[in-house]
Design a protein around this motif. Structure first.
Motif, PDB file in Angstrom:
ATOM      1  N   VAL A   1      64.048  34.827  60.057  1.00 53.92           N
ATOM      2  CA  VAL A   1      64.432  34.653  61.466  1.00 53.92           C
ATOM      3  C   VAL A   1      65.433  33.509  61.630  1.00 53.92           C
ATOM      4  CG1 VAL A   1      63.582  33.957  63.746  1.00 53.92           C
ATOM      5  CG2 VAL A   1      62.346  35.685  62.441  1.00 53.92           C
ATOM      6  N   GLY A   2      65.196  32.402  60.938  1.00 52.57           N
ATOM      7  CA  GLY A   2      66.094  31.253  61.028  1.00 52.57           C
ATOM      8  C   GLY A   2      67.489  31.566  60.513  1.00 52.57           C
ATOM      9  N   GLU A   3      67.556  32.335  59.430  1.00 60.23           N
ATOM     10  CA  GLU A   3      68.839  32.717  58.839  1.00 60.23           C
ATOM     11  C   GLU A   3      69.623  33.607  59.811  1.00 60.23           C
ATOM     12  OE1 GLU A   3      70.186  33.588  54.291  1.00 60.23           O
ATOM     13  OE2 GLU A   3      68.415  34.639  55.024  1.00 60.23           O
ATOM     14  N   LEU A   4      68.934  34.538  60.440  1.00 58.86           N
ATOM     15  CA  LEU A   4      69.575  35.408  61.428  1.00 58.86           C
ATOM     16  C   LEU A   4      70.086  34.600  62.619  1.00 58.86           C
ATOM     17  CD1 LEU A   4      67.052  38.406  61.392  1.00 58.86           C
ATOM     18  CD2 LEU A   4      69.459  38.535  60.737  1.00 58.86           C
ATOM     19  N   GLN A   5      69.308  33.612  63.039  1.00 64.12           N
ATOM     20  CA  GLN A   5      69.704  32.783  64.191  1.00 64.12           C
ATOM     21  C   GLN A   5      70.993  32.028  63.934  1.00 64.12           C
ATOM     22  OE1 GLN A   5      66.110  30.493  64.813  1.00 64.12           O
ATOM     23  NE2 GLN A   5      65.395  31.857  66.446  1.00 64.12           N
ATOM     24  N   SER A   6      71.255  31.680  62.667  1.00 64.52           N
ATOM     25  CA  SER A   6      72.482  30.951  62.342  1.00 64.52           C
ATOM     26  C   SER A   6      73.726  31.810  62.542  1.00 64.52           C
ATOM     27  CB  SER A   6      72.423  30.432  60.895  1.00 64.52           C
ATOM     28  OG  SER A   6      72.547  31.490  59.957  1.00 64.52           O
ATOM     29  N   PHE A  46      77.910  51.923  53.571  1.00 65.03           N
ATOM     30  CA  PHE A  46      77.421  50.960  52.580  1.00 65.03           C
ATOM     31  C   PHE A  46      75.912  50.773  52.778  1.00 65.03           C
ATOM     32  CE2 PHE A  46      81.819  50.103  53.564  1.00 65.03           C
ATOM     33  CZ  PHE A  46      82.410  49.998  52.318  1.00 65.03           C
ATOM     34  N   SER A  47      75.130  51.225  51.821  1.00 70.21           N
ATOM     35  CA  SER A  47      73.671  51.154  51.939  1.00 70.21           C
ATOM     36  C   SER A  47      73.211  49.699  52.068  1.00 70.21           C
ATOM     37  CB  SER A  47      73.008  51.788  50.722  1.00 70.21           C
ATOM     38  OG  SER A  47      73.344  53.156  50.626  1.00 70.21           O
ATOM     39  N   PRO A  48      72.135  49.441  52.827  1.00 72.06           N
ATOM     40  CA  PRO A  48      71.659  48.074  53.046  1.00 72.06           C
ATOM     41  C   PRO A  48      70.841  47.530  51.881  1.00 72.06           C
ATOM     42  CG  PRO A  48      70.266  49.604  54.232  1.00 72.06           C
ATOM     43  CD  PRO A  48      71.359  50.432  53.604  1.00 72.06           C
ATOM     44  N   VAL A  49      71.363  47.698  50.671  1.00 72.51           N
ATOM     45  CA  VAL A  49      70.678  47.233  49.456  1.00 72.51           C
ATOM     46  C   VAL A  49      71.685  46.567  48.535  1.00 72.51           C
ATOM     47  CG1 VAL A  49      68.877  49.003  49.527  1.00 72.51           C
ATOM     48  CG2 VAL A  49      71.010  49.474  48.315  1.00 72.51           C
ATOM     49  N   GLN A  50      71.184  45.765  47.611  1.00 73.25           N
ATOM     50  CA  GLN A  50      72.025  45.120  46.604  1.00 73.25           C
ATOM     51  C   GLN A  50      72.347  46.098  45.481  1.00 73.25           C
ATOM     52  OE1 GLN A  50      72.942  42.001  47.074  1.00 73.25           O
ATOM     53  NE2 GLN A  50      73.722  41.245  45.129  1.00 73.25           N
ATOM     54  N   ALA A  70      70.375  41.823  50.873  1.00 73.29           N
ATOM     55  CA  ALA A  70      71.367  42.834  51.255  1.00 73.29           C
ATOM     56  C   ALA A  70      71.047  43.432  52.625  1.00 73.29           C
ATOM     57  CB  ALA A  70      71.422  43.936  50.192  1.00 73.29           C
ATOM     58  N   LEU A  71      69.758  43.608  52.913  1.00 76.96           N
ATOM     59  CA  LEU A  71      69.364  44.157  54.210  1.00 76.96           C
ATOM     60  C   LEU A  71      69.790  43.228  55.345  1.00 76.96           C
ATOM     61  CD1 LEU A  71      67.832  46.141  56.045  1.00 76.96           C
ATOM     62  CD2 LEU A  71      65.747  44.836  55.560  1.00 76.96           C
ATOM     63  N   ILE A  72      69.555  41.937  55.188  1.00 83.16           N
ATOM     64  CA  ILE A  72      69.929  40.971  56.216  1.00 83.16           C
ATOM     65  C   ILE A  72      71.451  40.936  56.375  1.00 83.16           C
ATOM     66  CG2 ILE A  72      69.834  38.546  56.900  1.00 83.16           C
ATOM     67  CD1 ILE A  72      67.163  40.046  57.090  1.00 83.16           C
ATOM     68  N   LYS A  73      72.177  41.020  55.274  1.00 82.73           N
ATOM     69  CA  LYS A  73      73.644  41.076  55.341  1.00 82.73           C
ATOM     70  C   LYS A  73      74.099  42.272  56.168  1.00 82.73           C
ATOM     71  CE  LYS A  73      75.334  38.969  51.062  1.00 82.73           C
ATOM     72  NZ  LYS A  73      75.858  39.254  49.707  1.00 82.73           N
ATOM     73  N   ALA A  74      73.500  43.423  55.919  1.00 87.85           N
ATOM     74  CA  ALA A  74      73.876  44.647  56.635  1.00 87.85           C
ATOM     75  C   ALA A  74      73.579  44.514  58.129  1.00 87.85           C
ATOM     76  CB  ALA A  74      73.140  45.848  56.042  1.00 87.85           C
ATOM     77  N   ILE A  75      72.440  43.900  58.458  1.00 88.20           N
ATOM     78  CA  ILE A  75      72.064  43.693  59.862  1.00 88.20           C
ATOM     79  C   ILE A  75      73.063  42.749  60.536  1.00 88.20           C
ATOM     80  CG2 ILE A  75      70.337  42.640  61.388  1.00 88.20           C
ATOM     81  CD1 ILE A  75      68.195  43.704  59.434  1.00 88.20           C
ATOM     82  N   ILE A  76      73.425  41.674  59.847  1.00 87.78           N
ATOM     83  CA  ILE A  76      74.380  40.707  60.403  1.00 87.78           C
ATOM     84  C   ILE A  76      75.726  41.382  60.651  1.00 87.78           C
ATOM     85  CG2 ILE A  76      75.715  38.623  59.883  1.00 87.78           C
ATOM     86  CD1 ILE A  76      73.201  37.662  58.288  1.00 87.78           C
TER      87      ILE A  76
END
Length: 367
Positions: free
Chosen positions: A247-252, A32-36, A199-205
Motif C-alpha cells: 500500500v505504501g509503495e502504491l501511495q508513492s 504485457f502480462s502483469p508478471v516478471q 511485476a503486478l504492482i508495476k502493471a497496476i501503476i
C-alpha cells in the motif's frame, strides 16, 4: 502533394514518440502480462500453448488478440520504456517507418538491477533476445467502437554502423495506431518505477498512469483489464496479499488502496504527461435529458436478481469514476458473481443511475 502530407504526418509522429513513453491503450489492455516471468505451468501459459500461440482477452477497454512464440511480460515493457526514454535519435524513414537508435550500455545500466549476468556478453545477448521476443509478437486490437488495429510493436532490430549503436524499427502499421492514440509520458517516474520489484504492482501503476484525473476503480476491474487470471482462487489470493503489503509503495505513485473494500483511489500524478492524438478528434457528448428516477441505487441493494438462471442478492453497488465521469457501476452479489454496468454513452450521474436501475429491474428474480 500526397507524399508531402505523408512526410508531414511522419515527422509529427516522430515528435510524438520523442515526447512519449507509450500509448495509453498499450497499458490499458493486457499486451504485457502483469508478471516478471511466465511459468510454463501457469494458467496463462498453458492456455497460450493450447491455443497454438494465441491469447485472446476481452476487457472493458476492448478486445486484444496476441500471437507469437512467447507472451510479453512487464520485463518487455520495462525495456521498451528504457529505449523510448534513452533513445539517442528518433529517425523517420522513407518507408513510413521510424527508427529508435539506442545505446545498449545505457539501457542495461538503467535496467541493471534485473540484469541476468555481470558478464557483458551475456547481458547484451539477453537484451537482444528480449527485443526479438517483442518483435515476434503480433497484436490485433479491437476497441469499444469496433475499430480494428493489427500490428507488430517492432519490425526490426539492427546494428547501425553509422551511429555505432543498435536500433529498433517501429512497424508502419503500429505508427498509424500511434498517431491516432492518446499517448503518455512517464519518463520522470521511470527510474522509481523500475525499482518496484513486483511485476503486478508495476502493471497496476502503469494502468493508473493512463488516467488523467482522480479515479476510483474496484480491484477486480483493474485485474481484468491487466489480463490477470481472476478465475484462479490461488492466484487471486496471492495477488490480494501482494497488493495489501505494498500500500505504501502504491501511495508513492499517487494510488491509494482500501484492502477491506478492495477499491483503488488514484489522486493523479503531476509527473505524468499526456500527448493528444494527431487526428485532433473531439469527443462530442450528446446532452441527455436528466430524468429523476423513482428509485435510487441504494434501493436496489438487497434486491434479488437473476444471473445465469440462478437467484442472486445484490450486496452493494458502487461507481467507478475518472474525474467527473462515471465509467461504470460495479455490482457485488452475495455469492460473489460480481459484474459491471458500463456507462457507454458517458451519461451524467442522474441519467446513468436511471439506466442502472432499469437494467437491474429487467433482471429481477421471479420466483
Amino acid at each position: 502533394m500526397e507524399n508531402k502530407n505523408n512526410q508531414l504526418a511522419l515527422f509529427n509522429v516522430v515528435e510524438k514518440i520523442e515526447n512519449s513513453t507509450s500509448t495509453i491503450t498499450e497499458l490499458r489492455i493486457p499486451i504485457f502480462s502483469p508478471v516478471q516471468k511466465l511459468s510454463g505451468n501457469s494458467v496463462t501459459a498453458r492456455e497460450f500453448k493450447k491455443n497454438g500461440g494465441i491469447r485472446i482477452i476481452q476487457t472493458s477497454w476492448g478486445k486484444v488478440e496476441i500471437r507469437g512464440r512467447k507472451l510479453l511480460t512487464q520485463v518487455h515493457r520495462d525495456l521498451l520504456d528504457c529505449i523510448y526514454t534513452h533513445a539517442s535519435k528518433v529517425l523517420p524513414l522513407p518507408t513510413e517507418e521510424v527508427v529508435l537508435v539506442f545505446s545498449q550500455t545505457k539501457i542495461l545500466k538503467e535496467y541493471s538491477r534485473d540484469s541476468k549476468s555481470d558478464h557483458w556478453e551475456n547481458q547484451t545477448k539477453w537484451l537482444k533476445e528480449k527485443i526479438k521476443e517483442i518483435r515476434d509478437i503480433t497484436v490485433n486490437y479491437v476497441d469499444t467502437k469496433g475499430n480494428s488495429f493489427d500490428f507488430n510493436l517492432i519490425s526490426h532490430l539492427d546494428y547501425l554502423e553509422e551511429h555505432k549503436a543498435y536500433s529498433i524499427t517501429l512497424d508502419n502499421r503500429y505508427l498509424k495506431f500511434y498517431e491516432r492514440e492518446l499517448s503518455i509520458n512517464y519518463k520522470k517516474e521511470l527510474t522509481k518505477l523500475l525499482q518496484v520489484d513486483s511485476a503486478l504492482i508495476k502493471a497496476i501503476i502503469r494502468w493508473f498512469f493512463t488516467h488523467k484525473k482522480e479515479s476510483r476503480f474496484k480491484l477486480m476491474t483493474v485485474l481484468e483489464a491487466l489480463g490477470f487470471p481472476i478465475d484462479s482462487p490461488k492466484s487471486l489470493q496471492v495477488c490480494k496479499r501482494d497488493i495489501k503489503s505494498r500500500v505504501g509503495e502504491l501511495q508513492s505513485f499517487g494510488i491509494d488502496y482500501n484492502p477491506k473494500e478492495e477499491i483503488f483511489y488514484y489522486r493523479g500524478n503531476s509527473a505524468v504527461g499526456f500527448i493528444p492524438s494527431l487526428f485532433n478528434q473531439k469527443n462530442e457528448l450528446v446532452e441527455t435529458p436528466v430524468l429523476k428516477p423513482k428509485k435510487t441505487i441504494a434501493d436496489m441493494v438487497s434486491v434479488a436478481i437473476t444471473l445465469d438462471n440462478e437467484k442472486e442478492i445484490i450486496q452493494s453497488i458502487s461507481y467507478e469514476t475518472e474525474g467527473a465521469l462515471i465509467c461504470a457501476a460495479y455490482v457485488e452479489t452475495k455469492n460473489k458473481k460480481n459484474f459491471r454496468i458500463k456507462n457507454k454513452e458517458a451519461l451524467e450521474e442522474a441519467s446513468f443511475e436511471l439506466e442502472v436501475i432499469l437494467y437491474l429491474e429487467s433482471i429481477l428474480y421471479k420466483a
